[in-house]
Scaffold this active site. Sequence first.
Site, PDB file in Angstrom:
ATOM      1  N   HIS A 254     -32.147  19.026  11.132  1.00 20.14           N
ATOM      2  CA  HIS A 254     -32.023  17.630  10.967  1.00 20.14           C
ATOM      3  C   HIS A 254     -30.412  17.355  11.255  1.00 20.14           C
ATOM      4  CE1 HIS A 254     -32.971  14.182   8.374  1.00 20.14           C
ATOM      5  NE2 HIS A 254     -31.566  14.243   8.179  1.00 20.14           N
ATOM      6  N   GLU A 255     -29.604  18.311  10.511  1.00 26.30           N
ATOM      7  CA  GLU A 255     -28.140  18.074  10.534  1.00 26.30           C
ATOM      8  C   GLU A 255     -27.691  18.209  12.103  1.00 26.30           C
ATOM      9  OE1 GLU A 255     -27.081  16.586   8.033  1.00 26.30           O
ATOM     10  OE2 GLU A 255     -28.645  17.135   6.690  1.00 26.30           O
ATOM     11  N   HIS A 258     -28.109  14.839  13.745  1.00 23.11           N
ATOM     12  CA  HIS A 258     -26.869  13.940  13.406  1.00 23.11           C
ATOM     13  C   HIS A 258     -25.729  14.250  14.003  1.00 23.11           C
ATOM     14  CE1 HIS A 258     -28.710  11.676   9.998  1.00 23.11           C
ATOM     15  NE2 HIS A 258     -29.109  12.496   9.301  1.00 23.11           N
ATOM     16  N   GLU A 284     -30.373   8.386  11.395  1.00 21.26           N
ATOM     17  CA  GLU A 284     -31.478   9.291  10.796  1.00 21.26           C
ATOM     18  C   GLU A 284     -32.477   9.376  11.808  1.00 21.26           C
ATOM     19  OE1 GLU A 284     -31.065  10.545   8.213  1.00 21.26           O
ATOM     20  OE2 GLU A 284     -33.137  11.105   7.491  1.00 21.26           O
TER      21      GLU A 284
HETATM   22 ZN    ZN Z   1     -30.187  12.389   7.669  1.00 21.91          ZN
END
Ligand code: ZN
Length: 490
Positions: A254-255, A258, A284
């Site tokens: 997830h990170e 980003h 997101e």
């Molecule tokens: Zn996030």
Amino acid sequence: MLDLKNRLQRITHLNQAAAVLEWDQETHMPEGAEESRARQVGTLRSLAHEMLTAEETVSLLEKASPESDIDSDLVRVVRRDIDKATRVPSSLIAEMAEASGRSKSAWMKARGTNDFSLFAPHLEHILELAVKHAEALGYDESPYDALLDQYEEGMTTRQVNEVFESVKKDLIPIVKQIADAPQISDAPAHGDFPVDRQWDFGLRVAQELGYDLNCGRQDVSAHPFSTTFSITDVRITTRSDERFFNPAFFGTLHEAGHAMYEQGIDLALEGLPLADGTSLGMHESQSRLWENLVGRSADFWKHYYPQAQQLFPEALSGVSGDAFYKAINSVSASPVRVEADEVTYNLHIMLRFELEQEMIAGRISVADLPAAWNDRMESWLGIRPENDTDGVLQDIHWSLGAIGYFPTYALGNLMSVQLFNAAERDIPALNEQIATGQFAPLLGWLRSNVHQYGRRRSANELLEKATGSTLNAAPWLDYIRQKFGALYGF
Ligand code: ZN
């Protein structure tokens, strides 16, 4: 143009230096330094704000004559930033900062003791200030528009409401169908997963997806995040649970999602206010795309499961790839948002989005909030939180004054599927590539359709150009029906 750019770069440097201090605070700083650090960050941020709104910046902006498309976008975006920054009186900014400081402490105490009444008066004050803030910022239809626009520029409350309503209508019955179906065991994801091996595996996979460690690094923090000091220094953090595979691995993906967005911004924008994600929802979408569309797909685990099994024989030696895939995709309604699966997550967000609007419009009082929260939880997800700590008190956002922030999480989920489908259309071999660990074509597609632009295009503009449609819930609903229909037999 050059003088304007130089000045904007100096402002950016102040903000980037503040970000380094904030990153250090979450990863390395001794606890005793909290007070002094808060003052240091405050000084840098307010210097940046003063420089941005100063007469000198405004006059440089007026004199600027754009020589390129980037220049024109820069002038337009900075004009809007300054306009927003000067609409809110500094007395109100100070009042909001003070209120959120006190409200955060009250929220922590209320959460710790499961006593909503300790937080209620602070939330009332936060809401009053949010309405004042919205009035100062200005809006077309509703005060909530102004609050949403802080995080999701260009999206209106009306547009988001329409899209969310269509999600809700179809999603609530899907959640009920899954609850009534034979349940899938998530046991394979629980077991002995040594933390150091989780760390190595997650970071290696993030690199193979395209996260560049020459311009990034990973550290440990209590709450995972990603942060940008420049296009060439984008960092992520993670946390691990030695008995549960999901948090560290999917948190890292997830990170990294980003971070790859920020690493992919055109280097020509370095140091300018354009070098940032265009909205929180679009940001997101990038984290969710890599975490869910790629990282929780059957194709992805065709490639990675043999490696995972070899790395974690204690937990996975007797577990089939199919059982593991099911375990990491099992659905179970939880009262807690951060524990929610792909299916139920958006309902957690829509609940908050509705309640925020009702509170801002004065249609619901703070005193009635816990009951309204629990009732809606029960009717949408079929569960009722046992206490307010796992209910209305679970998130920090409202205590910080972040009203209008929550919807961006769900917007990101919806956009991630729109973008992934468009990438699939443009890269016919995408699924085979993922199944053989080749991610460069997908990353390249995201770079050219989303990342490179930074803030030069709005989320709706990027979506329309890349997918042929602005924000649209149908692709996400189709994806959920298809994936979870196969898993749960409907
Ligand atoms: Zn996030």
